[in-house]
Design a protein around this motif. Structure first.
Motif, PDB file in Angstrom:
ATOM      1  N   THR A   1       8.962 126.271  18.089  1.00  0.00           N
ATOM      2  CA  THR A   1       8.361 125.000  17.681  1.00  0.00           C
ATOM      3  C   THR A   1       7.163 124.684  18.568  1.00  0.00           C
ATOM      4  OG1 THR A   1       9.904 123.787  19.095  1.00  0.00           O
ATOM      5  CG2 THR A   1      10.510 124.018  16.795  1.00  0.00           C
ATOM      6  N   LEU A   2       6.210 124.001  18.003  1.00  0.00           N
ATOM      7  CA  LEU A   2       5.009 123.629  18.736  1.00  0.00           C
ATOM      8  C   LEU A   2       5.323 122.486  19.690  1.00  0.00           C
ATOM      9  CD1 LEU A   2       1.944 124.159  18.989  1.00  0.00           C
ATOM     10  CD2 LEU A   2       1.600 122.405  17.246  1.00  0.00           C
ATOM     11  N   ALA A   3       5.096 122.703  20.983  1.00  0.00           N
ATOM     12  CA  ALA A   3       5.323 121.659  21.993  1.00  0.00           C
ATOM     13  C   ALA A   3       4.052 120.836  22.165  1.00  0.00           C
ATOM     14  CB  ALA A   3       5.745 122.282  23.313  1.00  0.00           C
ATOM     15  N   THR A   4       2.980 121.513  22.484  1.00  0.00           N
ATOM     16  CA  THR A   4       1.647 120.914  22.577  1.00  0.00           C
ATOM     17  C   THR A   4       0.681 121.940  22.020  1.00  0.00           C
ATOM     18  OG1 THR A   4       1.290 121.777  24.811  1.00  0.00           O
ATOM     19  CG2 THR A   4       2.248 119.575  24.659  1.00  0.00           C
ATOM     20  N   PRO A   5      -0.540 121.558  21.721  1.00  0.00           N
ATOM     21  CA  PRO A   5      -1.471 122.554  21.181  1.00  0.00           C
ATOM     22  C   PRO A   5      -1.578 123.783  22.098  1.00  0.00           C
ATOM     23  CG  PRO A   5      -2.379 120.367  20.924  1.00  0.00           C
ATOM     24  CD  PRO A   5      -1.125 120.218  21.755  1.00  0.00           C
ATOM     25  N   GLY A   6      -1.229 124.932  21.536  1.00  0.00           N
ATOM     26  CA  GLY A   6      -1.305 126.174  22.292  1.00  0.00           C
ATOM     27  C   GLY A   6      -0.054 126.517  23.085  1.00  0.00           C
ATOM     28  N   VAL A   7       0.955 125.655  23.055  1.00  0.00           N
ATOM     29  CA  VAL A   7       2.213 125.928  23.769  1.00  0.00           C
ATOM     30  C   VAL A   7       3.375 125.806  22.790  1.00  0.00           C
ATOM     31  CG1 VAL A   7       3.742 125.229  25.654  1.00  0.00           C
ATOM     32  CG2 VAL A   7       1.270 125.051  25.935  1.00  0.00           C
ATOM     33  N   TRP A   8       4.182 126.863  22.736  1.00  0.00           N
ATOM     34  CA  TRP A   8       5.306 126.930  21.811  1.00  0.00           C
ATOM     35  C   TRP A   8       6.609 127.003  22.594  1.00  0.00           C
ATOM     36  CZ3 TRP A   8       4.181 126.736  16.640  1.00  0.00           C
ATOM     37  CH2 TRP A   8       2.834 126.908  16.298  1.00  0.00           C
ATOM     38  N   LYS A   9       7.599 126.202  22.178  1.00  0.00           N
ATOM     39  CA  LYS A   9       8.931 126.250  22.767  1.00  0.00           C
ATOM     40  C   LYS A   9       9.791 127.154  21.898  1.00  0.00           C
ATOM     41  CE  LYS A   9      10.818 122.377  23.886  1.00  0.00           C
ATOM     42  NZ  LYS A   9      11.273 120.970  23.927  1.00  0.00           N
ATOM     43  N   TRP A  10      10.630 127.950  22.528  1.00  0.00           N
ATOM     44  CA  TRP A  10      11.503 128.839  21.774  1.00  0.00           C
ATOM     45  C   TRP A  10      12.919 128.774  22.329  1.00  0.00           C
ATOM     46  CZ3 TRP A  10      13.621 132.299  25.097  1.00  0.00           C
ATOM     47  CH2 TRP A  10      12.906 132.630  26.228  1.00  0.00           C
ATOM     48  N   GLN A  11      13.865 129.210  21.492  1.00  0.00           N
ATOM     49  CA  GLN A  11      15.266 129.231  21.881  1.00  0.00           C
ATOM     50  C   GLN A  11      15.996 130.254  21.035  1.00  0.00           C
ATOM     51  OE1 GLN A  11      17.218 125.420  21.895  1.00  0.00           O
ATOM     52  NE2 GLN A  11      19.246 126.316  21.788  1.00  0.00           N
ATOM     53  N   PHE A  12      16.926 130.979  21.657  1.00  0.00           N
ATOM     54  CA  PHE A  12      17.822 131.858  20.924  1.00  0.00           C
ATOM     55  C   PHE A  12      19.103 132.016  21.710  1.00  0.00           C
ATOM     56  CE2 PHE A  12      15.185 134.774  23.435  1.00  0.00           C
ATOM     57  CZ  PHE A  12      16.122 135.612  24.006  1.00  0.00           C
ATOM     58  N   GLN A  13      20.142 132.530  21.042  1.00  0.00           N
ATOM     59  CA  GLN A  13      21.442 132.706  21.675  1.00  0.00           C
ATOM     60  C   GLN A  13      21.959 134.096  21.373  1.00  0.00           C
ATOM     61  OE1 GLN A  13      24.285 129.671  20.752  1.00  0.00           O
ATOM     62  NE2 GLN A  13      25.994 130.771  21.664  1.00  0.00           N
ATOM     63  N   ILE A  14      22.404 134.789  22.433  1.00  0.00           N
ATOM     64  CA  ILE A  14      23.061 136.087  22.297  1.00  0.00           C
ATOM     65  C   ILE A  14      24.420 135.938  22.968  1.00  0.00           C
ATOM     66  CG2 ILE A  14      23.030 138.521  22.913  1.00  0.00           C
ATOM     67  CD1 ILE A  14      19.978 138.387  22.836  1.00  0.00           C
ATOM     68  N   GLY A  15      25.476 136.040  22.178  1.00  0.00           N
ATOM     69  CA  GLY A  15      26.813 135.814  22.713  1.00  0.00           C
ATOM     70  C   GLY A  15      26.944 134.366  23.156  1.00  0.00           C
ATOM     71  N   ASP A  16      27.397 134.173  24.380  1.00  0.00           N
ATOM     72  CA  ASP A  16      27.550 132.820  24.913  1.00  0.00           C
ATOM     73  C   ASP A  16      26.306 132.345  25.658  1.00  0.00           C
ATOM     74  OD1 ASP A  16      30.114 132.702  23.915  1.00  0.00           O
ATOM     75  OD2 ASP A  16      31.039 133.444  25.765  1.00  0.00           O
ATOM     76  N   THR A  17      25.320 133.219  25.795  1.00  0.00           N
ATOM     77  CA  THR A  17      24.136 132.907  26.585  1.00  0.00           C
ATOM     78  C   THR A  17      23.013 132.352  25.705  1.00  0.00           C
ATOM     79  OG1 THR A  17      24.700 134.729  28.073  1.00  0.00           O
ATOM     80  CG2 THR A  17      22.473 133.841  28.228  1.00  0.00           C
ATOM     81  N   ILE A  18      22.534 131.172  26.071  1.00  0.00           N
ATOM     82  CA  ILE A  18      21.402 130.552  25.366  1.00  0.00           C
ATOM     83  C   ILE A  18      20.160 130.737  26.231  1.00  0.00           C
ATOM     84  CG2 ILE A  18      20.405 128.397  24.518  1.00  0.00           C
ATOM     85  CD1 ILE A  18      23.265 127.442  23.999  1.00  0.00           C
ATOM     86  N   LYS A  19      19.131 131.278  25.642  1.00  0.00           N
ATOM     87  CA  LYS A  19      17.853 131.475  26.331  1.00  0.00           C
ATOM     88  C   LYS A  19      16.834 130.510  25.741  1.00  0.00           C
ATOM     89  CE  LYS A  19      18.992 135.195  28.713  1.00  0.00           C
ATOM     90  NZ  LYS A  19      18.839 135.390  30.124  1.00  0.00           N
ATOM     91  N   THR A  20      16.081 129.849  26.605  1.00  0.00           N
ATOM     92  CA  THR A  20      15.020 128.953  26.166  1.00  0.00           C
ATOM     93  C   THR A  20      13.780 129.205  27.006  1.00  0.00           C
ATOM     94  OG1 THR A  20      15.674 127.212  27.693  1.00  0.00           O
ATOM     95  CG2 THR A  20      16.649 127.133  25.503  1.00  0.00           C
ATOM     96  N   GLY A  21      12.647 128.802  26.482  1.00  0.00           N
ATOM     97  CA  GLY A  21      11.427 128.948  27.251  1.00  0.00           C
ATOM     98  C   GLY A  21      10.215 128.463  26.482  1.00  0.00           C
TER      99      GLY A  21
END
Length: 69
Positions: free
Chosen positions: A11-31
């Motif tokens: 998802t777009l956070a600010t112009p030119g910066v995108w937030k992302w998230q995914f989950q593998i098993g019990d681990t959630i990764k964001t950035g």
């Protein structure tokens, strides 16, 4: 969106910066990633998912190897 069986969001956070998230098993990764184009941000997240899947696979096979000894 889904990449190799892993559901993720970008998802777009600010112009030119995108937030992302995914989950593998019990681990959630964001950035966040910087990219002007959404498709570039998506590709970067897909590459991150690939790295995490490979890492999880190595850890799982390492656990199996040690249990066989």
């Amino acid at each position: 969106m889904i990449h190799k069986g892993v559901e993720y969001t970008v998802t777009l956070a600010t112009p030119g910066v995108w937030k992302w998230q995914f989950q593998i098993g019990d681990t959630i990764k964001t950035g966040k990633t910087e990219a002007k184009l959404q498709l570039l941000a998506i590709r970067r997240v897909q590459l991150r998912i690939d790295r995490e899947l490979k890492k999880a696979s190595r850890e799982a096979s390492g656990a199996e190897d040690s249990s066989l000894r």
